[in-house]
Design an enzyme around this catalytic site. Structure first.
Site, PDB file in Angstrom:
ATOM      1  N   HIS A   1     -10.283  -5.682  10.237  1.00  0.00           N
ATOM      2  CA  HIS A   1     -11.130  -5.277   8.978  1.00  0.00           C
ATOM      3  C   HIS A   1     -12.371  -4.556   9.279  1.00  0.00           C
ATOM      4  O   HIS A   1     -12.981  -4.632   8.497  1.00  0.00           O
ATOM      5  CB  HIS A   1     -11.251  -6.709   8.526  1.00  0.00           C
ATOM      6  CG  HIS A   1      -9.843  -7.472   7.983  1.00  0.00           C
ATOM      7  ND1 HIS A   1      -9.119  -8.144   8.827  1.00  0.00           N
ATOM      8  CD2 HIS A   1      -9.215  -7.322   6.738  1.00  0.00           C
ATOM      9  CE1 HIS A   1      -8.145  -8.450   8.188  1.00  0.00           C
ATOM     10  NE2 HIS A   1      -8.380  -8.187   6.940  1.00  0.00           N
TER      11      HIS A   1
ATOM     12  N   GLU B   1       0.697  -1.132   0.093  1.00  0.00           N
ATOM     13  CA  GLU B   1      -0.134  -0.088   0.071  1.00  0.00           C
ATOM     14  C   GLU B   1       0.864   1.208   0.039  1.00  0.00           C
ATOM     15  O   GLU B   1       0.465   2.410  -0.835  1.00  0.00           O
ATOM     16  CB  GLU B   1      -0.950   0.013   1.010  1.00  0.00           C
ATOM     17  CG  GLU B   1      -2.107  -1.016   1.316  1.00  0.00           C
ATOM     18  CD  GLU B   1      -1.779  -2.360   1.358  1.00  0.00           C
ATOM     19  OE1 GLU B   1      -0.729  -2.584   1.652  1.00  0.00           O
ATOM     20  OE2 GLU B   1      -2.704  -3.148   1.276  1.00  0.00           O
TER      21      GLU B   1
END
Lengths: 403, 393
Positions: A208, A139
């Protein structure tokens, strides 16, 4: 947190300031006098009064072609097509990629796989591997690369497979994305869109289920928006891509399968504007993303009990649309904020501060903020339910505020 | 620009003197562009590719330009040192003296369409890309006329029209940005390359390897240049890297080790790298260089290395001295001419400093400009939230 007194339609509006209803504003003008340093803005030396401009009642559409005349898209328009939220996002993205060859998409599994939530399905086949790029799992690097590419004029759309993963790219988002326009003295613009699903899902576990809007809200130089319906998802996606500023578009994992009918013609939604979901008289309920649906569910119960809540989906998380919110507060005098962020340092916390500072005299009761608990989201279904605000709690809060 | 000034000076020089071009006694300051070939002192070491030839094609004009540009950069950094000690430059100030050969050698091999992005040690790279001295000094002193209007500071010099993308404070963060620039060049089919500069300290950042992987996978025209000055602030390379052979750390990406104090070697390597990157994707160049100052002005630079080491490198490997010897031995210029040139450069730098000192500081309204593009009516507060509220235009 920055606040808005006048409606912030984008660039085109600047030349058409129209201080209508200045009578209504005098109260506000007098009160806010102490906040203003006249002439601190060099380029637009407006007088005090005109800086508190009333926004046109029409939605201001920056660059779009046609505009849908209704804000809500669950419309009585006979044309229009029905689709799911992720399809709306895909449609918006595809239209913008067709319109401008500089738009490209970068993310994990966005290409051949079609996107983990199918937002980019079919795009790789249509536009090729150079415009829909499957990145390795890094990322920090691919966010940085997208920002570097944006410095030269490309318009990348960065997908975080889950917003939580973008924490790894925080340095790039904060220091490079947010600040390069400023530290280069305006030489470079960073027209990126960072998007992805976040929020609490169905037992996805703590890592998450993060709500990154609270972490990003302090970064100067970025804009943040949260979509909640297929109509505003497509509109905000398109507006974000066309915007010259870096925009973070927050989607929600549980909203991707919402179905709605949206207009056929080209339209975009104003990035800095809040959406009036249900006008009312007794109390203003401010919310965004998934909590909008919990609020609407609570609203049904409330209506049955005789209350008339005004529900506003704030949509623009940075900057807040204090014009719409302010008008609502002045009407109802009570505010309830319902959000999915944590109690500490969330969007609700900033919004509470902004409302208190700007509209204190209009409040009959303290601003109440319902947020998620300050805990990592547990896996067990029952515990997860308790971390997030539920409709019953919203009903109780409204009853309490309206006593 | 520098050369035309020189040639006009040399014409006045010439008029009284005789000029048989082969006169051994007083050679005029040369503007000859006919090619000279010079061998680099140190051979290249390569990893997964062939080394370029040690014979570098250059010309008198170019070598003289090297001298002039490097002397100007050196003077600028020394002036910045004095300004910092006089508290006219605040915050962090990272000086490049000792490493000038890298900036000039690279410029000689590329065009302004090729992009350069570097870290916070960016003053000389900015000048190399065509930045003006007065813009640099103004920015260092936080004035309105600075290249970033005083809002960036020492670590944030940018020059968009010369494809110089800065100027970044966070170690290693410019590497993914640089690969993004290379991606845009490929996307737009520019036939240009991006030089991504980073240091031996940044070479241990994970984002380097992430970005390198993507660059190699997607065949991006990115050239990663490790400016190995052997110290990551106070930590020597042998204490921070298990494998200090930075040109090999790309593993599947070819690499080249270059004597970074030799402007001609740098030129040759960059030329080679550009050809390579346009055809075959990324390549790593490790430039073996040295900085005389400490990491920044807050670092004396002598707690982790000896003064003998610093003066040793200065005597044996100084880039400007090397070029001076070259000019003298090839009879391109005389001692006196070079000294005169240095005096002129010193004056030029002093004038730029004086001009920058006179420049105004930014107005307070500048605090809120360039936050957003076409700032959309957002109101912004100063620290106490009551005053200095302004509506962004």
């Amino acid at each position: 947190m920055s606040s808005i007194i006048h409606g912030p339609g984008a660039a085109t509006a600047l030349s058409t300031f129209n201080p209508v209803d200045s009578k209504k504003l005098t109260n506000l003008s007098v009160r806010s006098q102490r906040y203003i340093v006249a002439g601190s803005d060099a380029s637009k030396k407006k007088s005090f009064g005109s800086s508190l401009t009333v926004r046109h009642s029409q939605k201001l559409i920056p660059n779009a072609a046609a505009v849908a005349t209704k804000k809500e898209a669950d419309t009585s328009a006979s044309t229009g097509h029905e689709l799911l939220l992720f399809e709306a996002l895909q449609e918006g993205l595809e239209e913008e990629m067709d319109r401008d060859a500089n738009v490209c998409v970068m993310g994990e599994d966005v290409g051949h796989y079609g996107g983990s939530y199918k937002v980019t399905k079919g795009l790789a086949d249509k536009f090729g591997d150079l415009r829909v790029l499957d990145t390795p799992i890094c990322e920090n690097a691919f966010t940085g690369m997208a920002i570097g590419a944006a410095m030269t004029g490309l318009r990348p759309v960065i997908e975080g497979m889950n917003m939580g993963f973008l924490l790894l790219a925080f340095n790039q988002i904060s220091n490079n994305c947010g600040m390069l326009h400023y530290t280069s003295g305006g030489q470079f613009t960073i027209p990126v869109v960072i998007r992805g699903p976040g929020g609490v899902g169905r037992q996805l576990g703590a890592e998450h289920s993060q709500r990154l809007e609270s972490y990003f809200q302090s970064i100067p130089g970025i804009q943040m928006v949260a979509c909640s319906t297929p109509y505003n998802a497509k509109g905000l996606m398109k507006a974000a891509i066309r915007s010259e500023n870096p925009v973070i578009l927050f989607e929600h994992v549980l909203l991707y399968n919402l179905k709605e009918k949206i207009p056929d013609e080209d339209y975009i939604c104003n990035l800095e504007e809040a959406e009036m979901v249900r006008p009312g008289e007794h109390i203003t309920i401010l919310t965004y993303s998934r909590m909008r649906y919990h609020v609407m569910q609570a609203a049904k119960t409330l209506v049955n009990k005789g209350y008339d809540p005004e529900v506003i989906d704030i949509r623009s998380l940075k900057p807040f649309d204090l014009h719409t919110i302010g008008n609502s507060v002045k009407k109802t005098h009570r505010v309830l904020i319902v959000e999915e962020c944590m109690r500490t340092g969330g969007i609700g916390a900033s919004l509470t501060a902004a409302i208190n500072e700007n509209f204190h005299d209009y409040l009959d009761a303290p601003v109440m903020c319902l947020s998620s608990q300050d805990v990592p989201t547990p896996y067990a279904g029952t515990l997860e339910e308790w971390t997030v605000v539920q409709p019953a709690q919203i009903v109780t809060a409204v009853e309490q505020l309206c006593q | 620009m520098a050369l035309s000034r020189l040639s006009s000076r040399s014409n006045t020089f010439l008029k009284p003197a005789i000029t048989a071009l082969h006169s051994p006694i007083r050679r005029h300051v040369s503007t000859d562009t006919s090619p000279i070939t010079i061998e680099t002192a140190v051979p290249f070491t390569s990893h997964l590719c062939e080394s370029p030839s040690r014979s570098v094609e250059t010309s008198s004009e170019e070598i003289l330009a090297f001298f002039r540009d490097m002397a100007q950069m050196r003077r600028m950094e020394i002036a910045a040192d004095s300004l910092y000690k006089a508290k006219l430059i605040r915050g962090f100030c990272h000086l490049y003296d000792g490493q000038e050969a890298l900036a000039v050698g690279m410029e000689a091999a590329i065009t302004k369409k090729d992009a350069i992005i570097t870290s916070y040690r960016d003053h000389c790279t900015f000048i190399g890309r065509g930045g003006k001295l007065v813009d640099a000094f103004s920015e260092l002193m936080g004035r309105k006329t600075g290249c970033s209007h005083g809002k960036g500071g020492s670590m944030h010099f940018y020059k968009k029209d010369a494809s110089f993308y800065g100027g970044h404070g966070i170690v290693g963060a410019q590497i993914p940005l640089g690969c993004g620039l290379a991606f845009a060049q490929k996307y737009n089919k520019d036939e240009a390359v991006t030089f991504v500069l980073y240091g031996d300290g940044a070479a241990n950042q994970g984002q380097l390897f992430e970005a390198l992987n993507i660059a190699a996978l997607w065949d991006l025209p990115a050239i990663l240049v490790c400016e190995n000055n052997h110290y990551g602030m106070g930590t020597a390379t042998w204490r921070s890297a298990k494998s200090p052979a930075y040109f090999k750390r790309g593993d599947y990406v070819p690499g080249l080790k270059v004597d970074g104090m030799d402007a001609l070697a740098v030129k040759q390597a960059c030329k080679f790298a550009k050809e390579h990157a346009l055809k075959n994707g990324p390549i790593i160049l490790e430039m073996d260089t040295y900085r005389y100052h400490g990491h920044s002005m807050s670092d004396p630079g002598s707690t982790y290395r000896t003064r003998d080491e610093i003066s040793g490198v200065r005597q044996v490997r100084d880039p400007i001295e090397r070029v001076r010897k070259l000019l003298l031995s090839h009879d391109i210029a005389t001692e006196k001419e070079l000294k005169d040139m240095e005096k002129e450069i010193r004056k030029e730098v002093d004038d730029a400093v004086a001009q920058a000192k006179e420049s105004p500081v930014p107005d307070s309204s500048e605090l809120f400009t360039n936050m957003y593009v076409k700032d959309c009516g957002v109101e912004s507060f100063g620290a106490d939230r009551k005053d200095l509220k302004v509506t962004l235009p």
